[in-house]
Design a protein around this motif. Structure first.
Motif, PDB file in Angstrom:
ATOM      1  N   ASP A   1       1.041  -1.219  -0.121  1.00  0.00           N
ATOM      2  CA  ASP A   1      -0.041  -0.155   0.239  1.00  0.00           C
ATOM      3  C   ASP A   1       0.834   1.296  -0.040  1.00  0.00           C
ATOM      4  O   ASP A   1       0.460   2.257  -0.479  1.00  0.00           O
ATOM      5  CB  ASP A   1      -1.140   0.079   1.077  1.00  0.00           C
TER       6      ASP A   1
ATOM      7  N   ASN B   1       4.369   8.020  -7.107  1.00  0.00           N
ATOM      8  CA  ASN B   1       4.718   8.901  -8.278  1.00  0.00           C
ATOM      9  C   ASN B   1       5.809   9.896  -7.676  1.00  0.00           C
ATOM     10  O   ASN B   1       5.378  11.072  -7.658  1.00  0.00           O
ATOM     11  CB  ASN B   1       3.577   9.532  -9.097  1.00  0.00           C
TER      12      ASN B   1
ATOM     13  N   THR C   1       8.860   6.237  -9.987  1.00  0.00           N
ATOM     14  CA  THR C   1       7.649   6.116 -10.514  1.00  0.00           C
ATOM     15  C   THR C   1       6.948   4.800 -10.568  1.00  0.00           C
ATOM     16  O   THR C   1       7.939   3.853 -10.412  1.00  0.00           O
ATOM     17  CB  THR C   1       7.481   6.884 -11.928  1.00  0.00           C
ATOM     18  N   GLN C   2       5.788   4.393 -11.025  1.00  0.00           N
ATOM     19  CA  GLN C   2       5.168   3.260 -10.967  1.00  0.00           C
ATOM     20  C   GLN C   2       5.979   2.202 -11.892  1.00  0.00           C
ATOM     21  O   GLN C   2       6.108   1.093 -11.779  1.00  0.00           O
ATOM     22  CB  GLN C   2       3.670   3.147 -11.375  1.00  0.00           C
TER      23      GLN C   2
ATOM     24  N   LYS D   1       2.026   1.650  -3.980  1.00  0.00           N
ATOM     25  CA  LYS D   1       1.054   1.355  -5.219  1.00  0.00           C
ATOM     26  C   LYS D   1       0.673   2.591  -5.834  1.00  0.00           C
ATOM     27  O   LYS D   1       0.588   2.532  -6.977  1.00  0.00           O
ATOM     28  CB  LYS D   1      -0.359   0.586  -4.721  1.00  0.00           C
ATOM     29  N   GLN D   2       0.813   3.527  -5.284  1.00  0.00           N
ATOM     30  CA  GLN D   2       0.482   5.005  -5.863  1.00  0.00           C
ATOM     31  C   GLN D   2       1.591   5.884  -6.011  1.00  0.00           C
ATOM     32  O   GLN D   2       1.460   7.151  -6.192  1.00  0.00           O
ATOM     33  CB  GLN D   2      -0.773   5.703  -5.166  1.00  0.00           C
TER      34      GLN D   2
END
Length: 622
Positions: free
Chosen positions: A106, A112, A143-144, A109-110
Motif C-alpha cells: 500500500d 509517483n 515512478t510506477q 502502489k500510488q
C-alpha cells in the motif's frame, strides 16, 4: 565523445557543491558545456581526457546539458540538482521494494515521485587495481514504472529527506548481497590491517579466478543433471493435474524436515495437495503465497509450472496465470530441491492463494514422496565476496561524482567472526572518505536487526551489534537501531520503511545539522556501582527514558558477579538512569542489555519511540 555511465539522462547532481565533470574525446580538442544558463570551455589532453568543474548550484531542475566537441554533440536530459547518497552494504540494503510487498504494498502502489532517482552500479569485481570508470548503469525515477526496483531502505530514506527538505534526492545503489566488510575496503588498507595477503594475491591470478568459476559451473551443472535424470517425479510426472497420492506420506505445511526421515536428505522431494476453489476466486487475478522454502523449488498448479526459485531466501510469490484455476478441485505440486541445507517450509509465513480480498488457506496436511536422493552440492566460491574486489570496481569509479553522504546496511556476513569488526568498518569509512576526497562526509549505518529464536542463546549477532555501536566513535556517523523491526524467521525483514525513517533521522542530525533533533534511541554512556546496584547512564534520552508501549516492566538486562555467569536482572528507570540489581549478586561487575540475536524482551526506549542500542559493559574495580 564518451562519458561515464553515471553522467547520463536522469542524473542527480549534488547541490551547493563544485561538481566535477569528465570524459573522453579526441586529443587536444575543445569541449564546450552548456548547462543551467552557464557555458564552460576546456581542452582535452593528448590522450583525449578532459575534466572540468561546474559552479555550485541550488536545488532545482529538470535541466538539460549540451556538450560539444568538434562535430560531436552529447545531450544529457532530465537532470536534477539535489542531494546524492551512496547506498552501501549487503542484501538488506540491496533488497528491492518488490521483496517487501507483503508489508508495504500500500505504501508504493500510488508512488509517483520523479524527484527521487536511483542509479544501480553494476555488480562487478576487480582484484588488480581500482577501476577508473563504471561498466554501465542508468538512472531511474521513483515512478510506477520503476519503483519496485528501488532499494527499499534507500527509497524510504529518500522519501523522508525529499519531503522534509523539498529537494531532489539521488541514490547511488552500490550494495551486493552476501558481501563482508572486507570486500569494500581497499587493498592497501587491508594489507595494513594484516591477514589478507594470501587471498589478495590469489585473486590477482586470473587463471585461478576463471578456472574456479568454470570448474564450479561444470560441477553444479553435473549435480543438477544427475538430480533431474534420477528424479522419479520428473520421469513419471508427479506434477500433473491429477496424481494418485494414496501411497505417499503425510507432511504438515509449514514445517521443517528436521526430525523426519527427510532431515539428512539432499535431493528432490515432491509435495502435493488438493484444494477447493470457489468460482469467485477462480475468476480473479490470483497470487500464490508459498512462504519461504529451503532450498529451491519448482511449483505447479494443475500441472502447469507457475514459478521457481533457486535458493532459500526469496519469498515465494507466484502469480497464477489467468484461467488456470477452476471452480472445484485443484491441485498444487511443489518440487523442493535440497542442495546443502535441511529442507523446510518456513513457519509463520503465508501459505495461501489471495485475490481481491479473498484468501484460500493452503496450510495443513500435504502428501510427499521422495523423487531422488543425491550427495550434497558443494559450496560455491562467490568472488564478489572476496577482499577489495567490489571496492575496486564499484566504489573507486565513483570518486569524481559529488555526494552528500553514505548509507550503510551490512554486517550479517561478518557476524560469524564479530571481533574486530569496528576496526574494519572504521578502515572502510576512511577509505571511502579518501576516495571522494571531500572531507568527513556523513556516514549513516544500520545496526543488525533481530533474527532467530526469541531471546535464544545465540549471541554472535549481539556481539556484532556491540562492534557496530563502537563505530559511533568515528566522526560524522550515526546509527539506526533495528533489533525491534526485524523478523525472527527471515534474514531479510520487510519493514524497510522503518529502517529508512531511522536512517533519515541520523542523516538529519549528521548531514543536515538539526542539532536539537532526537535522532537515536538511548545510547549507553557510563556506569557506576552503588552498593549492590549498577547505575547506567545514557545519552540520547530525548524527553525521557521509558518502556515500550504496553509493557509493564523494564526487561532485557542481565548482570553477573565474579563468577562470570549472567542472569536476568531487575531494572528500573530513574530519570535518565537505569538502576540494575539482582537479589543474589552483592557485587555485580558486568551488565549487558538485549544480548541475544533476537532480543525480543528488550524494551528500553526514549519517549520519542526509538529503541536503546544493545550493549555490554564490565565495571573495573580499583
Amino acid at each position: 565523445m564518451r562519458l561515464s555511465s553515471i553522467l547520463s539522462d536522469g542524473m542527480v547532481l549534488q547541490r551547493n557543491s563544485a561538481i566535477p565533470l569528465w570524459g573522453m574525446t579526441g586529443a587536444d580538442q575543445t569541449v564546450q558545456i552548456f548547462f543551467n544558463e552557464k557555458e564552460y570551455s576546456i581542452q582535452s589532453d593528448s590522450g583525449g581526457v578532459w575534466r572540468t568543474t561546474l559552479k555550485e548550484m541550488e536545488a532545482g531542475g529538470p535541466y538539460e546539458m549540451r556538450l560539444l566537441s568538434g562535430d560531436q554533440e552529447v545531450v544529457i536530459r532530465d537532470i536534477l540538482i539535489g542531494d546524492v547518497w551512496v547506498l552501501g552494504g549487503q542484501s538488506n540494503m540491496e533488497l528491492p521494494i518488490r521483496r517487501t510487498l507483503d508489508l508495504l504494498a500500500d505504501e508504493v502502489k500510488q508512488v509517483n515521485l520523479p524527484l527521487i532517482r536511483q542509479f544501480a552500479v553494476p555488480q562487478t569485481y576487480n582484484f588488480h587495481a581500482p577501476q577508473q570508470e563504471l561498466s554501465g548503469g542508468q538512472w531511474i525515477a521513483a515512478t510506477q514504472e520503476h519503483i519496485l526496483n528501488f532499494s527499499a531502505a534507500g527509497f524510504f530514506f529518500a522519501r523522508e529527506i525529499q519531503e522534509r527538505y523539498g529537494v531532489p534526492v539521488g541514490l547511488i545503489h552500490a550494495a551486493v548481497g552476501g558481501t563482508p566488510v572486507e570486500a569494500w575496503i581497499s587493498e592497501p588498507t587491508l594489507r595494513g590491517l594484516g591477514g589478507y595477503e594470501d587471498i589478495l594475491d590469489q585473486c590477482k591470478d586470473d587463471n585461478y579466478v576463471t578456472g574456479t568459476k568454470v570448474k564450479e559451473e561444470e560441477r553444479n551443472q553435473a549435480w543438477y543433471g544427475r538430480l533431474n535424470e534420477t528424479d522419479l517425479g520428473l520421469k513419471e510426472g508427479w506434477f500433473r493435474d491429477a496424481w494418485d497420492t494414496s501411497d505417499w506420506e503425510d507432511f504438515v505445511v509449514p514445517g521443517s524436515w528436521s526430525g523426519s526421515e527427510l532431515e539428512s536428505l539432499r535431493g528432490a522431494v515432491w509435495f502435493r495437495k488438493e484444494f477447493e476453489v470457489p468460482a469467485s476466486l477462480a475468476e480473479s487475478e490470483v497470487l500464490l503465497k508459498l512462504g519461504t522454502i529451503v532450498d529451491a523449488d519448482d511449483t505447479y498448479i494443475n500441472g502447469v509450472c507457475i514459478g521457481n526459485t533457486g535458493y532459500m531466501y526469496p519469498p515465494r510469490r507466484y502469480p497464477v496465470p489467468e484461467g488456470l484455476l477452476k471452480p472445484g478441485v485443484n491441485s498444487i505440486a511443489v518440487r523442493v530441491i535440497s542442495t546443502q541445507s535441511t529442507g523446510s517450509f518456513i513457519k509463520d509465513m503465508p501459505y495461501k492463494l489471495v485475490a481481491d480480498g479473498q484468501e484460500l488457506d493452503l496450510e495443513g496436511v500435504w502428501k510427499y514422496r521422495i523423487g531422488t536422493v543425491t550427495e550434497a552440492m558443494q559450496p560455491q566460491t562467490f568472488f564478489q565476496y572476496m577482499s577489495s574486489g567490489v571496492y575496486n570496481s564499484m566504489i573507486s569509479p565513483l570518486r569524481n561524482y559529488r555526494i552528500k553522504g553514505a548509507l550503510w546496511y551490512q554486517g550479517e556476513s561478518n557476524a560469524g567472526q564479530p571481533a574486530g569488526y569496528s576496526e574494519k568498518f572504521a578502515a572502510m569509512v576512511g577509505d571511502w572518505r579518501r576516495n571522494w576526497d571531500i572531507g568527513e562526509f556523513p556516514f549513516i549505518f544500520t545496526q543488525l536487526a533481530n533474527l532467530g529464536e526469541a531471546d535464544g542463546p545465540q549471541t554472535d549477532w549481539a556481539e556484532l551489534r556491540e562492534e557496530q555501536r563502537k563505530c559511533l566513535r568515528i566522526p560524522g556517523t550515526a546509527m539506526a537501531v533495528t533489533y525491534d523491526i526485524g523478523e525472527y524467521n527471515d534474514l531479510h525483514p520487510q519493514d524497510k520503511k522503518s529502517v529508512g525513517q531511522r536512517l533519515a533521522l541520523g542523516a538529519r542530525k549528521a548531514a543536515y545539522g538539526e542539532e536539537s533533533l532526537v535522532y537515536s534511541g538511548p545510547l549507553f554512556h557510563s556506569m557506576e556501582r552503588s552498593g549492590n546496584s549498577l547505575l547506567l547512564h545514557f545519552d540520547q534520552t530525548g524527553t525521557g527514558l521509558t518502556v515500550r508501549n504496553g509493557d509493564s516492566e523494564l526487561r532485557g538486562f542481565e548482570v553477573c558477579g565474579p563468577d562470570g555467569t549472567f542472569v536476568p536482572a531487575k531494572a528500573a528507570i530513574s530519570g535518565n538512569t537505569v538502576i540494575v540489581t539482582h537479589d543474589k549478586i552483592d557485587q555485580p561487575s558486568h551488565v549487558r542489555y538485549a544480548w541475544s540475536n533476537n532480543p525480543a524482551k528488550a524494551n528500553l526506549y526514549n519517549r520519542e519511540g526509538l529503541p536503546a542500542s544493545p550493549f555490554t559493559k564490565k565495571l573495573r574495580y580499583n
